[in-house]
Design an enzyme around this catalytic site. Sequence first.
Site, mmCIF file in Angstrom:
data_model
loop_
_atom_site.group_PDB
_atom_site.id
_atom_site.type_symbol
_atom_site.label_atom_id
_atom_site.label_comp_id
_atom_site.label_asym_id
_atom_site.label_seq_id
_atom_site.Cartn_x
_atom_site.Cartn_y
_atom_site.Cartn_z
ATOM 1 N N ASP A 60 0.815 -1.215 0.000
ATOM 2 C CA ASP A 60 0.000 0.000 0.000
ATOM 3 C C ASP A 60 0.846 1.261 0.000
ATOM 4 O O ASP A 60 0.462 2.293 -0.557
ATOM 5 C CB ASP A 60 -0.992 -0.006 1.171
ATOM 6 C CG ASP A 60 -0.344 -0.152 2.545
ATOM 7 O OD1 ASP A 60 0.899 -0.141 2.651
ATOM 8 O OD2 ASP A 60 -1.108 -0.306 3.538
ATOM 9 N N VAL A 61 2.040 1.187 0.596
ATOM 10 C CA VAL A 61 2.885 2.370 0.708
ATOM 11 C C VAL A 61 3.604 2.699 -0.597
ATOM 12 O O VAL A 61 4.152 3.795 -0.737
ATOM 13 C CB VAL A 61 3.908 2.171 1.856
ATOM 14 C CG1 VAL A 61 5.040 1.242 1.440
ATOM 15 C CG2 VAL A 61 4.448 3.512 2.347
ATOM 16 N N TYR A 62 3.602 1.797 -1.555
ATOM 17 C CA TYR A 62 4.251 2.071 -2.845
ATOM 18 C C TYR A 62 3.448 3.138 -3.593
ATOM 19 O O TYR A 62 2.349 2.876 -4.091
ATOM 20 C CB TYR A 62 4.359 0.821 -3.698
ATOM 21 C CG TYR A 62 5.277 -0.265 -3.173
ATOM 22 C CD1 TYR A 62 6.115 -0.048 -2.081
ATOM 23 C CD2 TYR A 62 5.322 -1.518 -3.773
ATOM 24 C CE1 TYR A 62 6.956 -1.038 -1.599
ATOM 25 C CE2 TYR A 62 6.165 -2.522 -3.302
ATOM 26 C CZ TYR A 62 6.974 -2.274 -2.216
ATOM 27 O OH TYR A 62 7.799 -3.267 -1.741
ATOM 28 N N SER A 63 4.016 4.328 -3.647
ATOM 29 C CA SER A 63 3.387 5.467 -4.323
ATOM 30 C C SER A 63 1.966 5.708 -3.820
ATOM 31 O O SER A 63 1.045 5.990 -4.594
ATOM 32 C CB SER A 63 3.393 5.269 -5.847
ATOM 33 O OG SER A 63 4.717 5.149 -6.330
ATOM 34 N N ALA A 64 1.795 5.584 -2.497
ATOM 35 C CA ALA A 64 0.524 5.896 -1.827
ATOM 36 C C ALA A 64 -0.653 5.141 -2.442
ATOM 37 O O ALA A 64 -1.737 5.709 -2.638
ATOM 38 C CB ALA A 64 0.273 7.401 -1.852
#
Length: 352
Positions: A60-64
């Site tokens: 999920d944290v990959y490019s928001a």
Amino acid sequence: MEYRRLGASGLEVPVLSFGAGTFGGSGPLFGAWGDTDAREARRLVDICLEAGITMFDTADVYSAGASEEVLGAAIKGRRDQMILSTKTGLPMGDGPGEAGTSRARLITACEDALRRLGTDHIDLFQLHAFDAGTPVEEVLSALDDLVRAGKVRYPGISNFSGWQAMKSLAAAERRGYPRYVAHQVYYSLVGRDYEWELMPLALDQGLGAVVWSPLGWGRLTGRIHRGRPLPARSRLHRTADYGPPVDDELLYRVTDALDDIAEETGKAVPQIALNWLLRRPTVSSVIVGARTEEQLRQNLGAVGWTLDPEHMAKLDAASAKAAPYPYFPYQRQEGFARLNPSPVRAVPPAAA
């Protein structure tokens, strides 16, 4: 493509899986990795599936969340052909409840991932980091609920220390919750710390290693050599501080060995570095990323052959480092080694 069991589970995964960190890239880190859109991503997924790469990893944290969204668009209509792996736990914002692995955060993060990926279940749902502020029983209970609801098939972890993993596994055993089956870890020829504690733990507890950054944060691509400046177009100029540190002398010892073996075998440097990893204990799958078809097809050349024992030994020696305490006595002294034989001898006897 070779397939292996993921740890002690019944899930079979390809030895190479595809990392979608370049999909929808934005910001100083992920923007430097790549900004693959849905059309380009679909083509890369096509190539993967044709080659037998059926597992796709994101977070999920990959490019928001954009990576999950682009991957979801790229796999539309063929979800049943693949294994989806995603992660949660790192901060998605500055507000309360936007980081960690509390019950509330895990349930919300899972629902958000399902929506972005366009699916009704996640095959491998991993905790991206250990949350010291949430009791492990709360974490495991929430994951148990997600598994029972059919939204998660298997739980896993990423970037845990040995005690954090073991505490969680013991609690799962005690309470009858699903046990973690995978540990997504950093492991490469220039980063072998995984071998000291986490590899023996994985062997003992049935955790399959899913390896991230197998080319040492972009250092083992064949473009870095002793006595030459870093290539002007290398993403390391912008991203080196985000990733695992590597001592220059260790790096050049490894690249010297890789260059020699590449000349002897006709294989590309990244193929050799990946093939070495595929021969290591506990490794279930190695995540490869690519911005272009050319990069992806080169990485695919890491399978279907095996390094000679002499080449494995040369790479082992070049990448060896002294173990930290309390592991160095087991590495250097015969009495300690006899009591606790290691699956991998990190430093050859002559160098110890």
